[in-house]
Scaffold this motif. Structure first.
Motif: not given
Length: 319
Positions: A148-162
């Motif tokens: 929602n804050k225009n952060i890429s899906l890959f970056e969001a996955i990186l932070l919350n899972y990886l």
């Protein structure tokens, strides 16, 4: 009755105090929400007084795909920001991560999972340096809010899972798993690590070699952690727990970030034995002066301790 516990359970007929009979108002309800102690690391048992007070309802997050889709759709502000295909991939990845991190879910899961997910086991390094918890719908929510804050899906996955994987070997295997669900993630992560700049609230900061008195080292792992910190703070709703090996100076990471983006930083310099009263504030016993024998007696009354947060972070007009 001062100082005595009063049992006002749901089925109690009332407690007589003087000429009054104290009972539960028919419209008064207590709702207690708690993570189960048997599946949450270091969680104590639910006290018997609470177990006796209320009816227990167990809520599970072992959902079907359609329920996860409804959750994403509820939090996703721009419905075009995530395709239906990406939603399905995110749900699949979420289930795989939950399978890896949640032993109870692994035992009850009846769906399909690739061999690299089924055979995943954490290295000993993980037990030393990682606070690992079972994946829950909050990861789905946080990822959606970052999108929602225009952060890429890959970056969001990186932070919350990886970045829940601490050991290099575990991290590498997790990247391979994510890349199979989201083709191109491995290439993205390699490029993301190499880029020596951080974005936060519309400002870009180049990461150069810091000054000598700063212990932050501009090496790939620290740069990645710095960029992950920026992502976490961009979410705006959750706090950030930074866990590191001894000697890696996680505080310097925060100091470097605060200085680079002009953020005000307050530091609570504690020790391993600091308690919540010193940090958050609360009621505490007041002690008198030391006597001749070096003994200080505690007073009968409590005093309010503001703690670090109450003393330094809350202004008078914000109470």
């Amino acid at each position: 009755a001062s100082g005595e516990p009063i049992d006002l359970g749901i089925y109690h007929n009332g407690v007589k105090i003087g000429e009054h009979l104290i009972s539960v108002h028919p419209d008064f309800k207590v709702f207690i929400t708690i993570n189960p102690w048997e599946t949450t690391k270091e969680r104590k048992d639910i006290p018997l007084e609470i177990l006796w007070l209320a009816k227990k309802i167990h809520v599970t997050d072992n959902w079907k795909e359609e329920r996860y889709r409804k959750l994403i759709d509820y939090y996703l502000e721009d419905k075009s920001a995530m395709t239906r295909e990406d939603m399905g991939r995110l749900i699949k990845l979420h289930i795989f991560m939950k399978y890896i991190m949640d032993e109870q879910f692994k035992d009850s899961y009846k769906g399909e999972a690739p061999e690299e997910v089924k055979d995943f086991s954490f290295s000993e390094f993980n037990e030393l340096y990682t606070y690992q918890y079972g994946v829950s719908p909050r990861e789905i929510i946080r990822i959606t809010e970052l999108v929602n804050k225009n952060i890429s899906l890959f970056e969001a996955i990186l932070l919350n899972y990886l970045f829940q994987f601490s050991a290099p070997s575990d991290l590498k295997r997790a990247i391979d798993i994510i890349d199979k669900v989201f083709p191109g993630f491995k290439e993205f992560y390699a490029s993301w690590q190499k880029k020596r700049s951080v974005y936060f609230r519309g400002k870009e900061v180049k990461i150069e070699n810091p000054e000598r008195e700063n212990f932050f080292a501009a090496v790939p792992s620290q740069i990645a952690s710095l960029k992950a910190l920026a992502l976490s703070l961009s979410g705006g709703k959750q706090h950030t727990l930074i866990i590191s090996e001894q000697g890696s100076y996680p505080l310097e990471l925060v100091r470097f970030f605060s200085h680079a983006f002009g953020c005000e930083l307050y530091t609570f310099d504690g020790n391993p034995f600091v308690n919540s009263v010193e940090l958050l504030g609360n009621q505490m016993v007041k002690f008198g002066d030391l006597g001749r024998e070096g003994v200080a007696e505690s007073a009968d009354r409590l005093q309010t301790a503001l703690g670090f947060i109450g003393t330094h972070l809350i202004k008078e007009d914000e109470y």
